[in-house]
Design a protein around this motif. Structure first.
Motif, PDB file in Angstrom:
ATOM      1  N   SER A 514      37.238 -12.543  28.245  1.00 16.03           N
ATOM      2  CA  SER A 514      36.272 -11.476  28.489  1.00 16.03           C
ATOM      3  C   SER A 514      36.863 -10.405  29.408  1.00 16.03           C
ATOM      4  O   SER A 514      36.760  -9.198  29.141  1.00 16.03           O
ATOM      5  CB  SER A 514      35.016 -12.093  29.126  1.00 16.03           C
ATOM      6  OG  SER A 514      34.196 -11.096  29.679  1.00 16.03           O
ATOM      7  N   GLU A 515      37.508 -10.843  30.484  1.00 11.41           N
ATOM      8  CA  GLU A 515      38.071  -9.879  31.431  1.00 11.41           C
ATOM      9  C   GLU A 515      39.235  -9.113  30.795  1.00 11.41           C
ATOM     10  O   GLU A 515      39.438  -7.931  31.046  1.00 11.41           O
ATOM     11  CB  GLU A 515      38.512 -10.588  32.713  1.00 11.41           C
ATOM     12  CG  GLU A 515      37.337 -11.119  33.520  1.00 11.41           C
ATOM     13  CD  GLU A 515      36.311 -10.037  33.851  1.00 11.41           C
ATOM     14  OE1 GLU A 515      36.706  -9.014  34.432  1.00 11.41           O
ATOM     15  OE2 GLU A 515      35.118 -10.212  33.513  1.00 11.41           O
ATOM     16  N   TYR A 516      39.977  -9.816  29.966  1.00 13.43           N
ATOM     17  CA  TYR A 516      41.076  -9.179  29.222  1.00 13.43           C
ATOM     18  C   TYR A 516      40.531  -8.132  28.256  1.00 13.43           C
ATOM     19  O   TYR A 516      40.995  -6.994  28.213  1.00 13.43           O
ATOM     20  CB  TYR A 516      41.853 -10.264  28.476  1.00 13.43           C
ATOM     21  CG  TYR A 516      42.763  -9.744  27.381  1.00 13.43           C
ATOM     22  CD1 TYR A 516      44.018  -9.210  27.686  1.00 13.43           C
ATOM     23  CD2 TYR A 516      42.374  -9.803  26.042  1.00 13.43           C
ATOM     24  CE1 TYR A 516      44.856  -8.738  26.680  1.00 13.43           C
ATOM     25  CE2 TYR A 516      43.209  -9.331  25.040  1.00 13.43           C
ATOM     26  CZ  TYR A 516      44.437  -8.800  25.356  1.00 13.43           C
ATOM     27  OH  TYR A 516      45.264  -8.332  24.364  1.00 13.43           O
ATOM     28  N   MET A 517      39.501  -8.519  27.503  1.00  9.73           N
ATOM     29  CA  MET A 517      38.950  -7.589  26.513  1.00  9.73           C
ATOM     30  C   MET A 517      38.342  -6.363  27.185  1.00  9.73           C
ATOM     31  O   MET A 517      38.528  -5.235  26.732  1.00  9.73           O
ATOM     32  CB  MET A 517      37.907  -8.298  25.644  1.00  9.73           C
ATOM     33  CG  MET A 517      38.491  -9.317  24.685  1.00  9.73           C
ATOM     34  SD  MET A 517      39.675  -8.621  23.502  1.00  9.73           S
ATOM     35  CE  MET A 517      38.620  -7.584  22.496  1.00  9.73           C
ATOM     36  N   LYS A 518      37.628  -6.591  28.276  1.00  9.10           N
ATOM     37  CA  LYS A 518      37.025  -5.449  28.970  1.00  9.10           C
ATOM     38  C   LYS A 518      38.112  -4.540  29.528  1.00  9.10           C
ATOM     39  O   LYS A 518      37.989  -3.313  29.496  1.00  9.10           O
ATOM     40  CB  LYS A 518      36.081  -5.940  30.074  1.00  9.10           C
ATOM     41  CG  LYS A 518      34.786  -6.525  29.507  1.00  9.10           C
ATOM     42  CD  LYS A 518      33.745  -6.800  30.583  1.00  9.10           C
ATOM     43  CE  LYS A 518      34.077  -8.039  31.389  1.00  9.10           C
ATOM     44  NZ  LYS A 518      33.035  -8.417  32.353  1.00  9.10           N
ATOM     45  N   ALA A 519      39.198  -5.151  30.016  1.00 11.27           N
ATOM     46  CA  ALA A 519      40.311  -4.331  30.535  1.00 11.27           C
ATOM     47  C   ALA A 519      40.927  -3.514  29.397  1.00 11.27           C
ATOM     48  O   ALA A 519      41.233  -2.329  29.559  1.00 11.27           O
ATOM     49  CB  ALA A 519      41.357  -5.215  31.205  1.00 11.27           C
ATOM     50  N   CYS A 520      41.089  -4.125  28.233  1.00 12.45           N
ATOM     51  CA  CYS A 520      41.633  -3.388  27.082  1.00 12.45           C
ATOM     52  C   CYS A 520      40.694  -2.242  26.697  1.00 12.45           C
ATOM     53  O   CYS A 520      41.127  -1.099  26.544  1.00 12.45           O
ATOM     54  CB  CYS A 520      41.800  -4.298  25.866  1.00 12.45           C
ATOM     55  SG  CYS A 520      43.153  -5.473  25.981  1.00 12.45           S
ATOM     56  N   LEU A 521      39.430  -2.584  26.555  1.00 13.28           N
ATOM     57  CA  LEU A 521      38.489  -1.605  26.003  1.00 13.28           C
ATOM     58  C   LEU A 521      38.159  -0.481  26.983  1.00 13.28           C
ATOM     59  O   LEU A 521      37.759   0.608  26.572  1.00 13.28           O
ATOM     60  CB  LEU A 521      37.202  -2.305  25.540  1.00 13.28           C
ATOM     61  CG  LEU A 521      37.424  -3.344  24.417  1.00 13.28           C
ATOM     62  CD1 LEU A 521      36.151  -4.140  24.141  1.00 13.28           C
ATOM     63  CD2 LEU A 521      37.917  -2.668  23.133  1.00 13.28           C
ATOM     64  N   ASN A 522      38.331  -0.738  28.279  1.00 15.02           N
ATOM     65  CA  ASN A 522      38.010   0.291  29.277  1.00 15.02           C
ATOM     66  C   ASN A 522      39.240   0.853  29.967  1.00 15.02           C
ATOM     67  O   ASN A 522      39.131   1.471  31.034  1.00 15.02           O
ATOM     68  CB  ASN A 522      37.073  -0.290  30.344  1.00 15.02           C
ATOM     69  CG  ASN A 522      35.795  -0.822  29.732  1.00 15.02           C
ATOM     70  OD1 ASN A 522      35.240  -0.212  28.815  1.00 15.02           O
ATOM     71  ND2 ASN A 522      35.337  -1.972  30.190  1.00 15.02           N
ATOM     72  N   ASN A 523      40.413   0.626  29.397  1.00 14.13           N
ATOM     73  CA  ASN A 523      41.663   1.074  30.032  1.00 14.13           C
ATOM     74  C   ASN A 523      41.724   0.649  31.489  1.00 14.13           C
ATOM     75  O   ASN A 523      42.049   1.418  32.381  1.00 14.13           O
ATOM     76  CB  ASN A 523      41.824   2.591  29.933  1.00 14.13           C
ATOM     77  CG  ASN A 523      41.895   3.056  28.496  1.00 14.13           C
ATOM     78  OD1 ASN A 523      42.561   2.419  27.678  1.00 14.13           O
ATOM     79  ND2 ASN A 523      41.211   4.135  28.176  1.00 14.13           N
ATOM     80  N   ASP A 524      41.420  -0.600  31.705  1.00 10.78           N
ATOM     81  CA  ASP A 524      41.366  -1.121  33.069  1.00 10.78           C
ATOM     82  C   ASP A 524      42.447  -2.194  33.254  1.00 10.78           C
ATOM     83  O   ASP A 524      43.166  -2.531  32.320  1.00 10.78           O
ATOM     84  CB  ASP A 524      39.961  -1.698  33.319  1.00 10.78           C
ATOM     85  CG  ASP A 524      39.588  -1.685  34.794  1.00 10.78           C
ATOM     86  OD1 ASP A 524      40.488  -1.673  35.656  1.00 10.78           O
ATOM     87  OD2 ASP A 524      38.380  -1.713  35.079  1.00 10.78           O
ATOM     88  N   MET A 525      42.523  -2.708  34.475  1.00 16.02           N
ATOM     89  CA  MET A 525      43.503  -3.744  34.780  1.00 16.02           C
ATOM     90  C   MET A 525      42.800  -5.085  34.922  1.00 16.02           C
ATOM     91  O   MET A 525      41.766  -5.169  35.559  1.00 16.02           O
ATOM     92  CB  MET A 525      44.200  -3.432  36.110  1.00 16.02           C
ATOM     93  CG  MET A 525      45.018  -2.170  36.085  1.00 16.02           C
ATOM     94  SD  MET A 525      45.457  -1.682  37.774  1.00 16.02           S
ATOM     95  CE  MET A 525      46.602  -2.990  38.219  1.00 16.02           C
ATOM     96  N   MET A 526      43.399  -6.119  34.364  1.00 19.27           N
ATOM     97  CA  MET A 526      42.844  -7.453  34.529  1.00 19.27           C
ATOM     98  C   MET A 526      43.374  -8.073  35.828  1.00 19.27           C
ATOM     99  O   MET A 526      42.654  -8.757  36.537  1.00 19.27           O
ATOM    100  CB  MET A 526      43.263  -8.294  33.319  1.00 19.27           C
ATOM    101  CG  MET A 526      42.827  -9.721  33.382  1.00 19.27           C
ATOM    102  SD  MET A 526      43.308 -10.530  31.845  1.00 19.27           S
ATOM    103  CE  MET A 526      42.943 -12.226  32.270  1.00 19.27           C
ATOM    104  N   PHE A 527      44.641  -7.810  36.135  1.00 16.57           N
ATOM    105  CA  PHE A 527      45.265  -8.279  37.380  1.00 16.57           C
ATOM    106  C   PHE A 527      45.390  -7.103  38.330  1.00 16.57           C
ATOM    107  O   PHE A 527      46.090  -6.133  38.025  1.00 16.57           O
ATOM    108  CB  PHE A 527      46.658  -8.837  37.104  1.00 16.57           C
ATOM    109  CG  PHE A 527      46.626 -10.171  36.432  1.00 16.57           C
ATOM    110  CD1 PHE A 527      46.711 -11.336  37.170  1.00 16.57           C
ATOM    111  CD2 PHE A 527      46.491 -10.259  35.057  1.00 16.57           C
ATOM    112  CE1 PHE A 527      46.656 -12.573  36.555  1.00 16.57           C
ATOM    113  CE2 PHE A 527      46.441 -11.496  34.427  1.00 16.57           C
ATOM    114  CZ  PHE A 527      46.519 -12.650  35.181  1.00 16.57           C
ATOM    115  N   ARG A 528      44.698  -7.183  39.472  1.00 16.70           N
ATOM    116  CA  ARG A 528      44.735  -6.065  40.408  1.00 16.70           C
ATOM    117  C   ARG A 528      45.227  -6.503  41.772  1.00 16.70           C
ATOM    118  O   ARG A 528      44.901  -7.606  42.233  1.00 16.70           O
ATOM    119  CB  ARG A 528      43.336  -5.456  40.547  1.00 16.70           C
ATOM    120  CG  ARG A 528      42.807  -4.872  39.240  1.00 16.70           C
ATOM    121  CD  ARG A 528      41.422  -4.252  39.373  1.00 16.70           C
ATOM    122  NE  ARG A 528      40.426  -5.115  39.955  1.00 16.70           N
ATOM    123  CZ  ARG A 528      39.876  -6.175  39.370  1.00 16.70           C
ATOM    124  NH1 ARG A 528      40.257  -6.513  38.147  1.00 16.70           N
ATOM    125  NH2 ARG A 528      38.968  -6.901  39.975  1.00 16.70           N
TER     126      ARG A 528
END
Ligand code: MIG
Length: 687
Positions: A514-528
């Motif tokens: 879920s966190e990976y997909m949201k990072a992909c879909l929102n141009n975000d980072m999963m590891f910060r």
């Protein structure tokens, strides 16, 4: 706000897909000077500025104090002083009193001297005069990263099964060896989703062939493994074997799809198959052609690939060998000068990946002839693109796993990367930890390192500690080089601790995916980095060995041998969950500040943030058997909170369907906080 400054006549790199304003006059923030016919850019750093970025690069999360050379290199000896690894990711963010990001979009080599020559001076040196500089202003480093990610476009999305545990080795030689690996995992209750096929599955190292002797009925074998919940993932190398009658070779030659020497002949380099030609991935016909070849394996039931040797790596060229021969013939073996012997040694060991060879072949970029060194960093990226565009043709609705060794920003839209040949060293576990956020900054979300280390002999404790970190990385693959000690999860005698740690991964998959997909879909980072989440906390700014993973948790992996735990900095009150297995856990609320956290070699500490919740499913032996109808929730809150979990079938591509969001909430129902969700909640651990 993004501005771009175009220098000369840049070769298109395909890195940027978003909009940037044309900058007027001199590039902002940087001072430009001319030296030895090259353009240099300087930036005077404040003493406490942090410099993030560079993706797959050596050293820390903060790149200060080092010198880095973006030049995709086959570098299995990743000691601290190495300047180049397999990828070229020319994005940096400077943050302190002000924050600013730079992306040097350049197809050839670029050097970054980040306070190495002079402590407060950042120096950027492109090797040519044709490139584009993007300048990104923003209110924080995190904000700049997100703008950059939008500029370079959405990251590749892997199938969900690729979040399972994957076992690799160079090489499992035949069907029986693979069966054995699967059998032992299943027998000992070690979850497993994929086994990798390294170069020996091929017939004579010929791409897109499968040895008939070792795999007599390949499609049948692929199915046999699938029936046990295991996918096979074959390797594809860049070089195409020169062999009369081999269709790929014949076609490439006939249709002029290989890289050429100056005289128009096909360039020859020695790699695993012996003499090979390199497909001209810079040419769209060659890409289409090579990409279409993956279909043979897909038709056998294969659902994922790893692309290797695409820097491109060269063991030798005939020209190099001829020079070495001449050198040897003229060498004065009677010399009493040790310097001459050192030179001799250098000459012989320098036969691989010679700059001179990279300067001796050419690409046909759809009509424009370009010498390889001018587009060196784009070669592997375009192999990834070739494969991905092939998949798009013959598997338009189904995700195919793809990751590459070499990369350039832009290829993150087509596939993931693994970080190449690391070693079974504790320092490389730490490097893996520090590299993850940097890779995310540059768009690489489906990524991970060879767990346990590729080169050298792994030890039981190193593998356990590495897996305890690897359970959080999207690509969770144990891989080792030929000739090293076996390092499967059952290779060190007892398997219970290994099975337990890997089982934790399987209960975390819904959250991680879920966190990976949201990072992909929102141009975000999963590891910060902690600094991105707690920008006002001056101590958090300096922490490099703890990471935020998704929105709910922080991790603090142990990366030292014989450690019985480690110091962990908590930027706020958090709930410490020590996992002994997916279901056996200890809980403790911890106050903000520094704490020594005991963690035995078979324990995984996870920190749940305040007012966040962590959904866990029951563990399973493979993702096919994952049950996501029932969840356990761990939450650290005394208030109403909500977690939106992204969930889909893990294979189709209709990512934007709003039905893919499942809400988990802690709500006050008649004065009591309880869990609410469309899923069955089997247990709520509320703190
Ligand atoms: O020259 O295919 O990074 O993962 O096992 C070595 C054999 C070639 C390098 C890859 C590694 C792989 C190995 N390859």
């Amino acid at each position: 706000m993004i501005k771009k400054y175009v220098y000369g006549n840049p070769i298109p790199t395909n890195a940027v897909v978003g909009e940037a304003e044309n900058g007027e006059g001199a590039v902002q923030y940087l001072s430009e000077l001319e030296m030895n016919g090259k353009l240099l850019f300087n930036y005077a750093m404040e003493a406490d500025d942090i410099v993030y970025g560079l993706g797959e690069a050596n050293r820390g999360l903060n790149k200060r104090g080092g010198i880095y050379r973006s030049f995709c290199s086959d570098e299995p000896n990743q000691t601290e002083d190495r300047q180049s690894l397999y990828g070229a990711h020319n994005f940096i963010v400077i943050t302190g009193m002000i924050s600013v990001g730079f992306f040097i979009d350049c197809a050839s080599e670029v050097k970054f001297d980040i306070g190495y020559t002079s402590p407060n001076m950042l120096n950027i040196e492109p090797s040519c005069r044709d490139f584009t500089v993007y300048v990104i202003e923003g209110k924080s480093a995190y904000d700049i990263v997100r703008q950059f990610r939008e500029l370079i476009g959405r990251s590749y999305i892997a199938p969900r099964w690729a979040f399972g545990y994957q076992q690799s080795r160079w090489s499992y030689m035949n069907e029986d060896e693979i069966r054995e690996v699967v059998r032992i995992h299943r027998e000992r209750g070690i979850p497993l989703d994929a086994v990798y096929m390294d170069i020996d599955y091929m017939d004579g190292y010929k791409d897109f062939t499968v040895s008939n002797e070792r795999f007599p009925d390949f499609p049948q074998f692929v199915q046999e493994m699938r029936d046990q919940g295991v996918r096979l993932v074959p390797i594809i190398d860049a070089g195409v074997k020169i062999e009369e009658g081999y269709d790929i070779y014949e076609e490439g030659r006939q249709y002029q799809l290989f890289c050429k020497r100056a005289d128009g002949s096909d360039f020859v380099a020695g790699v695993w198959p012996g003499r090979t030609h390199f497909p001209d991935f810079m040419n769209s016909n060659a890409r289409m052609w090579f990409g279409s070849k993956y279909k043979v394996l897909i038709d056998s039931g294969i659902e994922g690939f790893w692309n290797d040797m695409n820097e491109p790596a060269m063991f030798y060229t005939e020209e190099g060998i001829a020079e070495a021969k001449e050198y040897l013939e003229n060498f004065d073996f009677a010399t009493n000068d040790p310097g001459k012997f050192f030179e001799l040694r250098e000459r012989m060991s320098g036969l691989s990946n010679r700059m001179k060879d990279y300067e001796s072949f050419y690409h046909n970029m759809d009509g424009t002839i370009v010498r390889h060194d001018q587009v060196h960093n784009l070669y592997g990226a375009n192999m990834t693109r070739a494969a991905a565009e092939g998949f798009e043709q013959f598997s338009p609705d189904k995700r195919i796993l793809l990751f590459s060794r070499s990369s350039y920003i832009g290829s993150h839209r087509y596939g993931g990367i693994w970080t190449g040949d690391n070693q079974s060293w504790w320092s490389h576990l730490l490097l893996n930890i520090k590299m993850m956020p940097s890779l995310n900054m540059c768009g690489y979300l489906y990524t991970g390192a060879d767990l346990g280390g590729f080169g050298c002999n792994c030890t039981r404790d190193l593998l356990l500690r590495w897996l305890a970190f690897g359970i959080f990385t999207p690509l969770m693959r144990n891989h080792a080089a030929a000739g090293t000690r076996r390092q499967e999860a059952y290779a060190f005698g007892d398997t219970e601790d290994f099975a337990n740690i890997i089982s934790i991964r399987y209960s975390l998959i819904p959250y991680l995916y879920s966190e990976y997909m949201k990072a992909c879909l929102n141009n975000d980072m999963m590891f910060r980095p902690l600094a991105f989440e707690y920008p006002a906390d001056n101590f958090a700014r300096t922490v490099e060995d703890q990471l935020m993973v998704g929105e709910s948790i922080m991790i603090a992996p142990v990366y030292e041998q014989n450690a019985v735990g480690r110091y962990v900095y908590l930027p706020e009150d958090m709930l410490l969950v020590i996992f002994k297995s997916s279901s056996v856990r200890k809980y403790q609320i911890m106050k903000k500040g520094m704490h020594f956290i005991p963690a035995a070699v078979n324990e995984v500490p996870v920190f749940v943030r305040r007012n966040k919740l962590l959904p866990l499913c029951r563990t399973s032996k493979c993702t096919d058997e994952m049950d996501t109808s029932m969840f356990e929730i761990i939450a650290f809150t005394d208030d109403n909170i909500e977690y939106l979990m992204y969930e889909d079938d893990g294979i189709s591509k209709n990512y934007s369907d709003p039905d893919h969001y499942v809400s988990f909430a802690i709500k006050d129902v008649d004065g009591v906080l309880g869990a609410v969700s469309p899923k069955t909640i089997v247990k709520l651990s509320l703190f």
